[in-house]
Design a protein around this motif. Structure first.
Motif, PDB file in Angstrom:
ATOM      1  N   ALA A  54     -82.318  30.309  65.908  1.00  0.00           N
ATOM      2  CA  ALA A  54     -82.621  31.711  66.234  1.00  0.00           C
ATOM      3  C   ALA A  54     -81.566  32.678  65.712  1.00  0.00           C
ATOM      4  O   ALA A  54     -81.745  33.894  65.812  1.00  0.00           O
ATOM      5  CB  ALA A  54     -82.752  31.871  67.751  1.00  0.00           C
ATOM      6  N   GLN A  82     -82.371  30.435  71.711  1.00  0.00           N
ATOM      7  CA  GLN A  82     -82.037  31.859  71.676  1.00  0.00           C
ATOM      8  C   GLN A  82     -80.559  32.056  71.391  1.00  0.00           C
ATOM      9  O   GLN A  82     -80.191  32.854  70.536  1.00  0.00           O
ATOM     10  CB  GLN A  82     -82.420  32.570  72.983  1.00  0.00           C
ATOM     11  CG  GLN A  82     -82.086  34.070  72.961  1.00  0.00           C
ATOM     12  CD  GLN A  82     -82.498  34.799  74.225  1.00  0.00           C
ATOM     13  OE1 GLN A  82     -83.184  34.252  75.086  1.00  0.00           O
ATOM     14  NE2 GLN A  82     -82.074  36.042  74.346  1.00  0.00           N
ATOM     15  N   GLU A  87     -82.059  35.988  63.691  1.00  0.00           N
ATOM     16  CA  GLU A  87     -82.782  37.079  64.351  1.00  0.00           C
ATOM     17  C   GLU A  87     -81.849  38.177  64.851  1.00  0.00           C
ATOM     18  O   GLU A  87     -82.297  39.298  65.101  1.00  0.00           O
ATOM     19  CB  GLU A  87     -83.618  36.530  65.510  1.00  0.00           C
ATOM     20  CG  GLU A  87     -84.709  35.562  65.055  1.00  0.00           C
ATOM     21  CD  GLU A  87     -85.496  34.973  66.211  1.00  0.00           C
ATOM     22  OE1 GLU A  87     -85.775  35.718  67.173  1.00  0.00           O
ATOM     23  OE2 GLU A  87     -85.841  33.776  66.157  1.00  0.00           O
ATOM     24  N   TYR A  88     -80.550  37.876  65.004  1.00  0.00           N
ATOM     25  CA  TYR A  88     -79.649  38.911  65.529  1.00  0.00           C
ATOM     26  C   TYR A  88     -78.248  38.892  64.914  1.00  0.00           C
ATOM     27  O   TYR A  88     -77.444  39.772  65.210  1.00  0.00           O
ATOM     28  CB  TYR A  88     -79.541  38.806  67.057  1.00  0.00           C
ATOM     29  CG  TYR A  88     -79.156  37.440  67.585  1.00  0.00           C
ATOM     30  CD1 TYR A  88     -77.829  37.049  67.675  1.00  0.00           C
ATOM     31  CD2 TYR A  88     -80.130  36.548  68.024  1.00  0.00           C
ATOM     32  CE1 TYR A  88     -77.481  35.802  68.157  1.00  0.00           C
ATOM     33  CE2 TYR A  88     -79.785  35.296  68.514  1.00  0.00           C
ATOM     34  CZ  TYR A  88     -78.466  34.927  68.579  1.00  0.00           C
ATOM     35  OH  TYR A  88     -78.120  33.693  69.062  1.00  0.00           O
ATOM     36  N   SER A 134     -87.437  33.759  71.716  1.00  0.00           N
ATOM     37  CA  SER A 134     -87.108  34.070  70.316  1.00  0.00           C
ATOM     38  C   SER A 134     -88.306  33.760  69.439  1.00  0.00           C
ATOM     39  O   SER A 134     -89.191  32.983  69.811  1.00  0.00           O
ATOM     40  CB  SER A 134     -85.899  33.253  69.840  1.00  0.00           C
ATOM     41  OG  SER A 134     -86.240  31.880  69.709  1.00  0.00           O
ATOM     42  N   ALA A 135     -88.321  34.357  68.263  1.00  0.00           N
ATOM     43  CA  ALA A 135     -89.383  34.067  67.297  1.00  0.00           C
ATOM     44  C   ALA A 135     -89.288  32.621  66.830  1.00  0.00           C
ATOM     45  O   ALA A 135     -90.311  31.973  66.559  1.00  0.00           O
ATOM     46  CB  ALA A 135     -89.279  35.028  66.106  1.00  0.00           C
ATOM     47  N   TYR A 136     -88.075  32.112  66.714  1.00  0.00           N
ATOM     48  CA  TYR A 136     -87.879  30.709  66.338  1.00  0.00           C
ATOM     49  C   TYR A 136     -88.527  29.779  67.365  1.00  0.00           C
ATOM     50  O   TYR A 136     -89.202  28.808  67.007  1.00  0.00           O
ATOM     51  CB  TYR A 136     -86.385  30.411  66.219  1.00  0.00           C
ATOM     52  CG  TYR A 136     -86.046  28.948  66.145  1.00  0.00           C
ATOM     53  CD1 TYR A 136     -86.259  28.228  64.974  1.00  0.00           C
ATOM     54  CD2 TYR A 136     -85.513  28.276  67.248  1.00  0.00           C
ATOM     55  CE1 TYR A 136     -85.957  26.872  64.906  1.00  0.00           C
ATOM     56  CE2 TYR A 136     -85.213  26.926  67.177  1.00  0.00           C
ATOM     57  CZ  TYR A 136     -85.434  26.228  66.010  1.00  0.00           C
ATOM     58  OH  TYR A 136     -85.133  24.888  65.946  1.00  0.00           O
TER      59      TYR A 136
END
Length: 361
Positions: free
Chosen positions: A297, A276, A300-301, A130-132
């Protein structure tokens, strides 16, 4: 390609990831070494020694690529096995050692943090789920190196950032058409996380109390991996909400687990730590509506409308915000079910090509 796949702390999600790789990229010749997920402090520092003493002949074979989880002490392993020294390596981060919430249960290990930086430097490429995860590793590593009294190699972090990218763990969950319940049926909730302090069990208890206080008619599946020692909040929950609990604890059968996800309306998280959130993603893929704090995270979604205001420092405020969002969703289940995000792009058949490209690079 001949690929050496190394998993130094082979927890359930790590095992699921590596098995998915082998199953979905069969064109490669895979050699796997893994170690059981126990004795964390010893494992993260001793994995290279364990493999060196038990699997030296396997390590000395010719490989085109090393694919290692971030728990692997890759720098040491390359140093003590000369045959691996020049082999290109990808380090995959399911987690990092800089973003675990500290408490009376756990403290950050500087030794483990430095080991992960050495492993990253010894790698050709870094992949994060994940970007996190990527951001907290790079920023945490930079902050740690800045504490060195002199000769701090902070420029090394820029080099690590340049060879980093985000590539999530694919989802292994069957999508289904959820059976719609009658409008007067209780709302079915799902909490499916590890039963440890970092997943917010105290906040889980407070959320359930708040939902009851606000008059929500609900039933709940309380699932997840359990351990010998459990936060006391779970014992309190089992007593206070015994009439609402449908299922309690870990489900061994993967098929039964997926069926439970498909039977749930709302999946929610109270976590203070999630790099994630596979449990949330799998439930979403099974048509659950997600509710989570606006942190980690999750943004992000998960759509912003389903993210509650985050209060990591206050369990009471955090729980109240999560419960308020859940009440709002429960009142409009059909609306949110019809507008849920499409996560089919994260299924293994879709993600396999991205992994194939990353390995070829």
């Amino acid at each position: 390609m001949r690929i050496l796949l190394l998993s130094a702390y082979d927890a359930a999600s790590h095992r699921q990831w590596r098995q998915g790789l082998i199953a979905n990229l069969p064109e490669h010749q895979w050699t796997t070494l893994s170690l059981e997920p126990r004795f964390f402090a010893w494992r993260i520092r001793g994995n290279a020694f364990s493999w060196f003493s038990e699997n030296l002949q396997t390590l000395q074979q010719p490989y085109d690529l090393i694919l290692a989880t971030s728990m692997v002490d890759l720098a040491t392993l390359k140093g003590i096995v000369p045959q691996l020294a020049a082999t290109p390596a990808i380090l995959y981060f399911h987690e990092n050692q800089f973003a675990y919430p500290e408490s009376g249960h756990a403290k950050a290990s500087v030794e483990a943090q430095i080991t992960s930086i050495y492993s990253a430097i010894a790698s050709t490429r870094l992949l994060f789920n994940s970007a996190y995860n990527q951001h907290t590793f790079l920023s945490g590593a930079k902050a740690l190196l800045n504490k060195l009294p002199d000769h701090a190699p902070t420029a090394a972090i820029d080099a690590l950032a340049e060879k980093s990218r985000v590539l999530p763990v694919p989802i292994e969950a069957a999508s289904s058409v959820k059976q719609q319940d009658a409008s007067n049926s209780p709302v079915t909730l799902l909490w499916n996380h590890r039963w440890e302090y970092d997943k917010g069990p105290e906040r889980l208890l407070l959320v359930l109390r708040e939902l009851s206080k606000q008059g929500l008619d609900f039933r709940i599946y309380l699932l997840g991996q359990q351990f010998r020692q459990q936060p006391e909040s779970f014992a309190i929950i089992k007593t206070e909400f015994s009439d609402q609990i449908i299922s309690w604890g870990y489900i061994e059968s993967r098929q039964q687990y997926l069926q439970t996800l498909q039977a749930s309306d709302i999946v929610f998280s109270t976590a203070l730590h999630d790099f994630q959130g596979l449990a949330m993603l799998e439930a979403m893929r099974a048509d659950c509506i997600p509710v989570a704090p606006n942190r980690l995270a999750y943004p992000e979604y998960i759509p912003a409308s389903l993210l509650s205001e985050s209060h990591p420092e206050s369990a009471e405020d955090d729980a109240r915000a999560i419960a308020t969002t859940m009440m709002h969703v429960a009142e409009k289940l059909e609306f949110y079910r019809d507008s849920k995000p499409d996560l089919s792009r994260m299924d293994w058949p879709e993600m396999a090509e991205l992994y194939r490209e990353a390995l070829k690079r």
